[in-house]
Design a protein around this motif. Structure first.
Motif, PDB file in Angstrom:
ATOM      1  N   MET A   1      13.984  11.032  15.132  1.00 36.17           N
ATOM      2  CA  MET A   1      15.115  10.155  14.827  1.00 36.17           C
ATOM      3  C   MET A   1      14.738   8.679  14.892  1.00 36.17           C
ATOM      4  O   MET A   1      15.596   7.818  14.778  1.00 36.17           O
ATOM      5  CB  MET A   1      16.262  10.438  15.796  1.00 36.17           C
ATOM      6  CG  MET A   1      16.726  11.887  15.826  1.00 36.17           C
ATOM      7  SD  MET A   1      17.134  12.520  14.187  1.00 36.17           S
ATOM      8  CE  MET A   1      18.392  11.371  13.666  1.00 36.17           C
ATOM      9  N   VAL A   2      13.496   8.362  15.092  1.00 34.53           N
ATOM     10  CA  VAL A   2      12.961   7.022  15.358  1.00 34.53           C
ATOM     11  C   VAL A   2      13.350   6.609  16.775  1.00 34.53           C
ATOM     12  O   VAL A   2      12.486   6.356  17.621  1.00 34.53           O
ATOM     13  CB  VAL A   2      13.427   5.964  14.337  1.00 34.53           C
ATOM     14  CG1 VAL A   2      12.705   4.632  14.600  1.00 34.53           C
ATOM     15  CG2 VAL A   2      13.201   6.416  12.906  1.00 34.53           C
ATOM     16  N   VAL A   3      14.651   6.533  17.039  1.00 32.56           N
ATOM     17  CA  VAL A   3      15.178   6.257  18.376  1.00 32.56           C
ATOM     18  C   VAL A   3      16.478   7.047  18.531  1.00 32.56           C
ATOM     19  O   VAL A   3      17.088   7.466  17.544  1.00 32.56           O
ATOM     20  CB  VAL A   3      15.467   4.752  18.590  1.00 32.56           C
ATOM     21  CG1 VAL A   3      14.196   3.943  18.749  1.00 32.56           C
ATOM     22  CG2 VAL A   3      16.319   4.196  17.447  1.00 32.56           C
ATOM     23  N   LEU A   4      16.920   7.228  19.776  1.00 32.43           N
ATOM     24  CA  LEU A   4      18.184   7.891  20.056  1.00 32.43           C
ATOM     25  C   LEU A   4      19.198   6.870  20.533  1.00 32.43           C
ATOM     26  O   LEU A   4      18.888   6.022  21.375  1.00 32.43           O
ATOM     27  CB  LEU A   4      17.997   8.963  21.142  1.00 32.43           C
ATOM     28  CG  LEU A   4      17.053  10.116  20.801  1.00 32.43           C
ATOM     29  CD1 LEU A   4      16.846  10.999  22.032  1.00 32.43           C
ATOM     30  CD2 LEU A   4      17.581  10.934  19.628  1.00 32.43           C
ATOM     31  N   HIS A   5      20.404   6.930  19.999  1.00 29.96           N
ATOM     32  CA  HIS A   5      21.462   6.014  20.437  1.00 29.96           C
ATOM     33  C   HIS A   5      21.800   6.275  21.894  1.00 29.96           C
ATOM     34  O   HIS A   5      21.932   7.427  22.310  1.00 29.96           O
ATOM     35  CB  HIS A   5      22.710   6.192  19.569  1.00 29.96           C
ATOM     36  CG  HIS A   5      22.692   5.362  18.322  1.00 29.96           C
ATOM     37  ND1 HIS A   5      23.455   4.239  18.175  1.00 29.96           N
ATOM     38  CD2 HIS A   5      21.967   5.481  17.192  1.00 29.96           C
ATOM     39  CE1 HIS A   5      23.218   3.699  16.982  1.00 29.96           C
ATOM     40  NE2 HIS A   5      22.323   4.438  16.370  1.00 29.96           N
ATOM     41  N   ALA A   6      21.984   5.199  22.654  1.00 32.54           N
ATOM     42  CA  ALA A   6      22.226   5.348  24.087  1.00 32.54           C
ATOM     43  C   ALA A   6      23.295   4.402  24.615  1.00 32.54           C
ATOM     44  O   ALA A   6      23.365   4.160  25.817  1.00 32.54           O
ATOM     45  CB  ALA A   6      20.917   5.136  24.858  1.00 32.54           C
ATOM     46  N   THR A   7      24.129   3.839  23.734  1.00 34.51           N
ATOM     47  CA  THR A   7      25.223   2.995  24.208  1.00 34.51           C
ATOM     48  C   THR A   7      26.098   3.778  25.174  1.00 34.51           C
ATOM     49  O   THR A   7      26.532   3.267  26.206  1.00 34.51           O
ATOM     50  CB  THR A   7      26.071   2.486  23.028  1.00 34.51           C
ATOM     51  OG1 THR A   7      25.226   1.735  22.151  1.00 34.51           O
ATOM     52  CG2 THR A   7      27.216   1.615  23.511  1.00 34.51           C
ATOM     53  N   ASP A   8      26.398   5.016  24.816  1.00 31.29           N
ATOM     54  CA  ASP A   8      27.083   5.949  25.700  1.00 31.29           C
ATOM     55  C   ASP A   8      26.001   6.847  26.294  1.00 31.29           C
ATOM     56  O   ASP A   8      25.321   7.568  25.569  1.00 31.29           O
ATOM     57  CB  ASP A   8      28.093   6.773  24.903  1.00 31.29           C
ATOM     58  CG  ASP A   8      28.967   7.651  25.781  1.00 31.29           C
ATOM     59  OD1 ASP A   8      28.502   8.054  26.862  1.00 31.29           O
ATOM     60  OD2 ASP A   8      30.113   7.936  25.390  1.00 31.29           O
ATOM     61  N   PRO A   9      25.798   6.825  27.623  1.00 32.57           N
ATOM     62  CA  PRO A   9      24.692   7.594  28.217  1.00 32.57           C
ATOM     63  C   PRO A   9      24.714   9.072  27.849  1.00 32.57           C
ATOM     64  O   PRO A   9      23.659   9.687  27.660  1.00 32.57           O
ATOM     65  CB  PRO A   9      24.897   7.395  29.715  1.00 32.57           C
ATOM     66  CG  PRO A   9      25.673   6.133  29.850  1.00 32.57           C
ATOM     67  CD  PRO A   9      26.555   6.067  28.636  1.00 32.57           C
ATOM     68  N   ALA A  10      25.893   9.663  27.725  1.00 36.69           N
ATOM     69  CA  ALA A  10      25.973  11.087  27.408  1.00 36.69           C
ATOM     70  C   ALA A  10      25.444  11.391  26.016  1.00 36.69           C
ATOM     71  O   ALA A  10      24.952  12.495  25.754  1.00 36.69           O
ATOM     72  CB  ALA A  10      27.411  11.573  27.538  1.00 36.69           C
ATOM     73  N   THR A  11      25.534  10.429  25.101  1.00 36.83           N
ATOM     74  CA  THR A  11      25.097  10.663  23.724  1.00 36.83           C
ATOM     75  C   THR A  11      23.649  11.112  23.669  1.00 36.83           C
ATOM     76  O   THR A  11      23.297  12.026  22.908  1.00 36.83           O
ATOM     77  CB  THR A  11      25.281   9.385  22.879  1.00 36.83           C
ATOM     78  OG1 THR A  11      26.668   9.104  22.765  1.00 36.83           O
ATOM     79  CG2 THR A  11      24.703   9.557  21.484  1.00 36.83           C
ATOM     80  N   VAL A  12      22.784  10.479  24.443  1.00 35.28           N
ATOM     81  CA  VAL A  12      21.359  10.828  24.407  1.00 35.28           C
ATOM     82  C   VAL A  12      21.171  12.303  24.724  1.00 35.28           C
ATOM     83  O   VAL A  12      20.443  13.032  24.026  1.00 35.28           O
ATOM     84  CB  VAL A  12      20.567   9.973  25.414  1.00 35.28           C
ATOM     85  CG1 VAL A  12      19.083  10.289  25.318  1.00 35.28           C
ATOM     86  CG2 VAL A  12      20.810   8.496  25.190  1.00 35.28           C
TER      87      VAL A  12
END
Length: 391
Positions: free
Chosen positions: A35-46
């Motif tokens: 994914m290149v990077v994982l979204h982590a604004t919301d910790p649970a999303t990762v």
């Protein structure tokens, strides 16, 4: 000009984003790289993004990669968004994006402090407090913001961000200083104080992840490398999608593309770009279902989402463009989901997908419920359908 229809783009999405069963893996580092990077604004999303792309991985596998093996690292980067990135990509993110972000953050915080305090030389003061906070963290090795502010009293300086406004609430500068140090590549958010849904992190020096610090990379080369990885994962796509995802200006995007061998692709009414060595059709991955969390990197990878979103946007996005939990079938969004207080995963399909798809979606809901276990998590950005399903 090579043409690529929606079916081909959806096939790429299923395979390259590791959402089809045959593409899934329990290697969380490999998932992040895909994914290149994982979204982590919301910790649970990762964690939930990894769950959707794995076979039997558990939350502890991601925690091990983040905090023990330290092959992944949290950092602010594109669009001032928090991401979890493979450590080998950190120099690229730092040079292409985070360095300029650090300058913007410092200038923004300095203006607020100048407006809401009586400090005479704010830039000099800010730099001195940054240095002292960094030295305090190096001495401790790991610390919370509260611990560092006990070591460096200037971190407890309170500032009125909107003098004279009824809504203004004086705040101390601890987070501003630490966020800026993070953008500069000097400190890292470490293990949270709580479960994998917590956003209360301890801080560590960057050397805890990268013993020699972050390698310096020329900014132009870094931008080209980041674009190359994005095109491999998300291409072909219009330049406007790339500009939106990176948050860069048009000039920087154009210069980065000039360093790569890219080819124009007809997307059926729009022109996209792909890497010139990546034009072969992706084998169809077979039908697949997935429950992706709020802010998952797949739907947040493009600005133009019509080819997989259809007309479901108003129910699945908030007013700021943040997507909530989404249900996917064979490369397109067909509904949404949410976790209720009792732990049940409530799903609503917004179109007729057939019995086979319905059964596959139910199996994915059961898989997601198992990942949550006893954990209950409310998405940071609530969307209409998620609120409706969990009320």
């Amino acid at each position: 000009m090579r043409s690529m229809n929606v079916a081909e783009r959806r096939a790429r999405l299923g395979a390259r984003h590791r959402l089809s069963p045959r593409a899934r893996t329990d290697d969380v580092l490999d998932i992040a790289r895909s994914m290149v990077v994982l979204h982590a604004t919301d910790p649970a999303t990762v964690f939930l993004s990894v769950a959707a792309r794995s076979v039997a991985a558990v939350p502890e596998a991601l925690e091990r990669a983040l905090y023990d093996d330290r092959t992944l690292l949290r950092m602010l980067a594109m669009r001032r968004t928090m991401f979890v990135a493979p450590v080998e990509l950190v120099p690229v993110l730092q040079a292409s994006t985070a360095n300029s972000l650090a300058a913007k953050q410092r200038a923004t915080y300095a203006r607020i402090i100048e407006r809401g305090s009586d400090i005479p030389d704010v830039p000099a003061w800010f730099a001195a407090v940054e240095k002292a906070a960094h030295e305090a963290l190096l001495a401790r090795g790991e610390a919370t913001g509260a611990q560092l502010s006990a070591d460096e009293p200037r971190l407890r300086t309170r500032v009125d961000p909107a003098p004279g406004k009824s809504y203004s609430r004086p705040t101390n500068v601890t987070t501003w200083i630490l966020v800026t140090l993070g953008c500069e590549g000097l400190v890292v958010r470490g293990r949270p104080n709580g479960s994998w849904t917590s956003s209360q992190y301890k801080w560590s020096p960057i050397e805890a992840w990268l013993p020699g610090g972050i390698e310096e990379v020329p900014a132009a080369a870094a931008r080209a490398e980041l674009v190359r990885r994005w095109l491999r994962a998300f291409g072909p796509a219009p330049v406007s999608d790339l500009k939106w995802w990176t948050g860069w200006n048009a000039g920087d995007v154009k210069k980065a593309l000039a360093l790569l061998d890219v080819t124009e692709v007809d997307l059926g009414g729009a022109t996209g770009l792909a890497l010139s060595d990546d034009l072969e059709p992706e084998p169809a991955p077979g039908p697949w279902a997935a429950l992706l969390p709020a802010l998952d990197p797949t739907p947040m990878g493009w600005q133009e989402r019509g080819w997989f979103l259809g007309d479901h946007g108003p129910r699945l996005f908030d007013r700021n463009g943040n997507i909530g939990p989404s249900v996917w079938w064979d490369g397109r969004i067909v509904g949404g989901w949410g976790q209720r207080k009792d732990g049940e995963i409530a799903v609503r399909v917004l179109e007729d997908v057939g019995a086979d798809a319905g059964a596959a979606i139910e199996r994915e809901a059961a898989r997601m419920a198992a990942w949550y276990g006893d954990v209950r998590a409310i998405p940071r950005f609530r969307t209409p359908l998620e609120r409706e399903l969990t009320s």
